[in-house]
Design an enzyme around this catalytic site. Structure first.
Site, PDB file in Angstrom:
ATOM      1  N   SER A  44     -18.474   7.970   4.785  1.00  0.00           N
ATOM      2  CA  SER A  44     -19.856   7.810   5.260  1.00  0.00           C
ATOM      3  C   SER A  44     -19.884   7.032   6.563  1.00  0.00           C
ATOM      4  O   SER A  44     -19.335   5.934   6.652  1.00  0.00           O
ATOM      5  CB  SER A  44     -20.714   7.002   4.287  1.00  0.00           C
ATOM      6  OG  SER A  44     -20.581   7.456   3.004  1.00  0.00           O
ATOM      7  N   HIS A  76     -22.144  15.063   2.531  1.00  0.00           N
ATOM      8  CA  HIS A  76     -20.685  14.985   2.671  1.00  0.00           C
ATOM      9  C   HIS A  76     -20.211  16.363   3.156  1.00  0.00           C
ATOM     10  O   HIS A  76     -20.608  17.379   2.606  1.00  0.00           O
ATOM     11  CB  HIS A  76     -20.016  14.641   1.326  1.00  0.00           C
ATOM     12  CG  HIS A  76     -20.146  13.191   0.940  1.00  0.00           C
ATOM     13  ND1 HIS A  76     -19.338  12.583   0.017  1.00  0.00           N
ATOM     14  CD2 HIS A  76     -20.990  12.233   1.365  1.00  0.00           C
ATOM     15  CE1 HIS A  76     -19.677  11.316  -0.120  1.00  0.00           C
ATOM     16  NE2 HIS A  76     -20.687  11.082   0.686  1.00  0.00           N
ATOM     17  N   ARG A  97     -13.928  14.796   0.782  1.00  0.00           N
ATOM     18  CA  ARG A  97     -13.325  13.831  -0.144  1.00  0.00           C
ATOM     19  C   ARG A  97     -13.852  14.089  -1.557  1.00  0.00           C
ATOM     20  O   ARG A  97     -15.035  14.316  -1.746  1.00  0.00           O
ATOM     21  CB  ARG A  97     -13.720  12.437   0.316  1.00  0.00           C
ATOM     22  CG  ARG A  97     -13.220  11.319  -0.545  1.00  0.00           C
ATOM     23  CD  ARG A  97     -13.611   9.963   0.029  1.00  0.00           C
ATOM     24  NE  ARG A  97     -12.479   9.234   0.572  1.00  0.00           N
ATOM     25  CZ  ARG A  97     -12.571   8.383   1.587  1.00  0.00           C
ATOM     26  NH1 ARG A  97     -13.715   8.169   2.183  1.00  0.00           N
ATOM     27  NH2 ARG A  97     -11.490   7.752   2.007  1.00  0.00           N
ATOM     28  N   THR A  98     -12.949  14.044  -2.520  1.00  0.00           N
ATOM     29  CA  THR A  98     -13.374  14.075  -3.925  1.00  0.00           C
ATOM     30  C   THR A  98     -13.323  12.640  -4.427  1.00  0.00           C
ATOM     31  O   THR A  98     -12.298  11.976  -4.321  1.00  0.00           O
ATOM     32  CB  THR A  98     -12.430  14.965  -4.759  1.00  0.00           C
ATOM     33  OG1 THR A  98     -12.503  16.294  -4.253  1.00  0.00           O
ATOM     34  CG2 THR A  98     -12.823  14.970  -6.235  1.00  0.00           C
ATOM     35  N   HIS A  99     -14.452  12.155  -4.936  1.00  0.00           N
ATOM     36  CA  HIS A  99     -14.501  10.770  -5.405  1.00  0.00           C
ATOM     37  C   HIS A  99     -14.081  10.674  -6.872  1.00  0.00           C
ATOM     38  O   HIS A  99     -14.313  11.595  -7.656  1.00  0.00           O
ATOM     39  CB  HIS A  99     -15.911  10.198  -5.228  1.00  0.00           C
ATOM     40  CG  HIS A  99     -16.244   9.873  -3.804  1.00  0.00           C
ATOM     41  ND1 HIS A  99     -16.801  10.793  -2.947  1.00  0.00           N
ATOM     42  CD2 HIS A  99     -16.074   8.731  -3.091  1.00  0.00           C
ATOM     43  CE1 HIS A  99     -16.965  10.223  -1.754  1.00  0.00           C
ATOM     44  NE2 HIS A  99     -16.541   8.978  -1.815  1.00  0.00           N
ATOM     45  N   GLU A 198     -22.169  -2.070  -7.650  1.00  0.00           N
ATOM     46  CA  GLU A 198     -21.723  -3.199  -8.464  1.00  0.00           C
ATOM     47  C   GLU A 198     -22.915  -4.078  -8.857  1.00  0.00           C
ATOM     48  O   GLU A 198     -23.937  -4.116  -8.171  1.00  0.00           O
ATOM     49  CB  GLU A 198     -20.731  -4.069  -7.663  1.00  0.00           C
ATOM     50  CG  GLU A 198     -19.489  -3.338  -7.216  1.00  0.00           C
ATOM     51  CD  GLU A 198     -19.740  -2.336  -6.093  1.00  0.00           C
ATOM     52  OE1 GLU A 198     -20.627  -2.575  -5.263  1.00  0.00           O
ATOM     53  OE2 GLU A 198     -19.054  -1.295  -6.088  1.00  0.00           O
ATOM     54  N   SER A 217     -13.832   4.377  -3.136  1.00  0.00           N
ATOM     55  CA  SER A 217     -12.815   5.361  -2.723  1.00  0.00           C
ATOM     56  C   SER A 217     -11.563   4.626  -2.245  1.00  0.00           C
ATOM     57  O   SER A 217     -11.369   3.451  -2.551  1.00  0.00           O
ATOM     58  CB  SER A 217     -13.374   6.237  -1.589  1.00  0.00           C
ATOM     59  OG  SER A 217     -13.599   5.471  -0.430  1.00  0.00           O
ATOM     60  N   ASN A 240     -23.767  -2.142   4.132  1.00  0.00           N
ATOM     61  CA  ASN A 240     -24.703  -3.081   3.493  1.00  0.00           C
ATOM     62  C   ASN A 240     -23.901  -4.289   3.029  1.00  0.00           C
ATOM     63  O   ASN A 240     -22.681  -4.191   2.854  1.00  0.00           O
ATOM     64  CB  ASN A 240     -25.370  -2.403   2.271  1.00  0.00           C
ATOM     65  CG  ASN A 240     -24.334  -1.900   1.280  1.00  0.00           C
ATOM     66  OD1 ASN A 240     -23.760  -0.821   1.461  1.00  0.00           O
ATOM     67  ND2 ASN A 240     -24.058  -2.691   0.267  1.00  0.00           N
TER      68      ASN A 240
HETATM   69  N1  HPA Z   1     -20.628  -0.807  -3.148  1.00  0.00           N
HETATM   70  C1  HPA Z   1     -19.868   0.268  -3.416  1.00  0.00           C
HETATM   71  N2  HPA Z   1     -19.814   1.326  -2.623  1.00  0.00           N
HETATM   72  C2  HPA Z   1     -20.545   1.297  -1.493  1.00  0.00           C
HETATM   73  C3  HPA Z   1     -21.361   0.212  -1.161  1.00  0.00           C
HETATM   74  C4  HPA Z   1     -21.408  -0.900  -2.041  1.00  0.00           C
HETATM   75  O1  HPA Z   1     -22.093  -1.911  -1.813  1.00  0.00           O
HETATM   76  N3  HPA Z   1     -21.958   0.524   0.029  1.00  0.00           N
HETATM   77  C5  HPA Z   1     -21.491   1.754   0.399  1.00  0.00           C
HETATM   78  N4  HPA Z   1     -20.642   2.224  -0.520  1.00  0.00           N
END
Ligand code: HPA
Length: 277
Positions: A44, A76, A97-99, A198, A217, A240
């Site tokens: 991203s 994506h 990408r495969t997550h 999280e 990832s 973020n």
């Molecule tokens: N946590 C996990 N994955 C993410 C985050 C995050 O805060 N921001 C972008 N991908």
């Protein structure tokens, strides 16, 4: 290959390295490029970098390459590109990408990395969008990955495959990246399973155990790249601050927006770093 499985990697009896070799020969056939030097996975926010790396000589839908699948998420990119750099290097750009959170298993997650290695790539550049724990970072900050903590509880290695992960994210390549931008900070990436972001408690745990970046990832991919003998460069775009570090709720829209805003600057950075590889 069995017809029972829509993706050959889902057959537990299949050899994932043989499937990667088949995928690499698909790529050779579809791109006309015998061998790639560098592989680049775009996460991203990093999507525009491909245009700046060099001249795209072929674009192929991921679905035409053995073992790849269409991306789970709108936004994506589900394609692979072959790029010729001004210095004559061949770059395989993986926009598919495969997550791990998709639940298709680790073989599918690391297939692009194994395929890249089978095309001849010796350097694996892994990029992602992630949450930041260090308060000196703000959304839009690119950082180098210095190491990782794999919190998925899983591994791409099967059987008693003991592999050294010292200097997994190459010090040499991090130093090279800093010749382009000396202000680049670095941190330890914690891979969570996702897809939920999280909790603040999980972020505090990540910080306590030595993490600086949280994401979904890269760590599993880096392990597979090391197994394949590649040198690895990892970049996170902080989209973020991690949950609880920032006081406002996290949203996928915010992540995408921060990625879009940072895209021109980080794409230029990445393209210049790749020019040195
Ligand atoms: N946590 C996990 N994955 C993410 C985050 C995050 O805060 N921001 C972008 N991908």
């Amino acid at each position: 290959m069995s017809d029972t499985y829509s993706n050959p990697l889902d057959d537990p009896a299949a050899d994932p390295f043989e499937i990667a070799a088949q995928a690499a020969s698909d790529i050779t056939r579809l791109t006309g490029v015998e061998q790639h030097d560098i592989a680049l996975t775009l996460g991203s926010g990093w999507g525009k970098a491909a245009e700046l790396v060099g001249e795209t000589t072929a674009t192929i839908p991921a679905t035409e390459v053995t073992g790849f699948s269409a991306p789970a998420l709108a936004g994506h990119v589900g394609s692979l590109r072959s790029i010729l750099t001004p210095t004559g290097k061949r770059v395989l750009v993986i926009g598919a990408r495969t997550h791990y959170y998709e639940g298709h298993g680790v073989r599918r997650v690391v297939h692009s990395v194994r395929t890249a290695a089978a095309t001849g790539a010796k350097t694996m550049v892994l990029t992602n969008g992630a949450g930041g724990i260090k308060t000196t970072w703000s959304p839009g900050t690119p950082v180098l990955i210095s190491d990782h903590i794999n919190l998925t509880g899983d591994s791409p290695l099967e059987g008693a495959t003991f592999i050294d992960l010292t200097d997994l994210y190459s010090t040499r390549l991090r130093d090279l990246a800093r010749t382009i931008d000396p202000s680049l900070d670095e941190g330890v990436y914690c891979q969570f399973r996702g897809p939920q972001y999280e909790t603040p408690a999980e972020v505090r745990m990540a910080k306590t155990i030595g993490g600086h970046i949280v994401g979904m990832s890269t760590a599993l991919e880096a392990i597979a790249a090391r197994q394949a003998g590649m040198e690895i460069l990892g970049f996170s775009l902080i989209t973020n601050l991690a949950a609880g570090i920032q006081t406002t709720p996290l949203s996928h829209a915010e992540v995408i927006e921060a990625g879009q805003a940072a895209e021109p600057v980080i794409s230029d950075l990445l393209a210049r770093v790749i020019g040195l590889l």
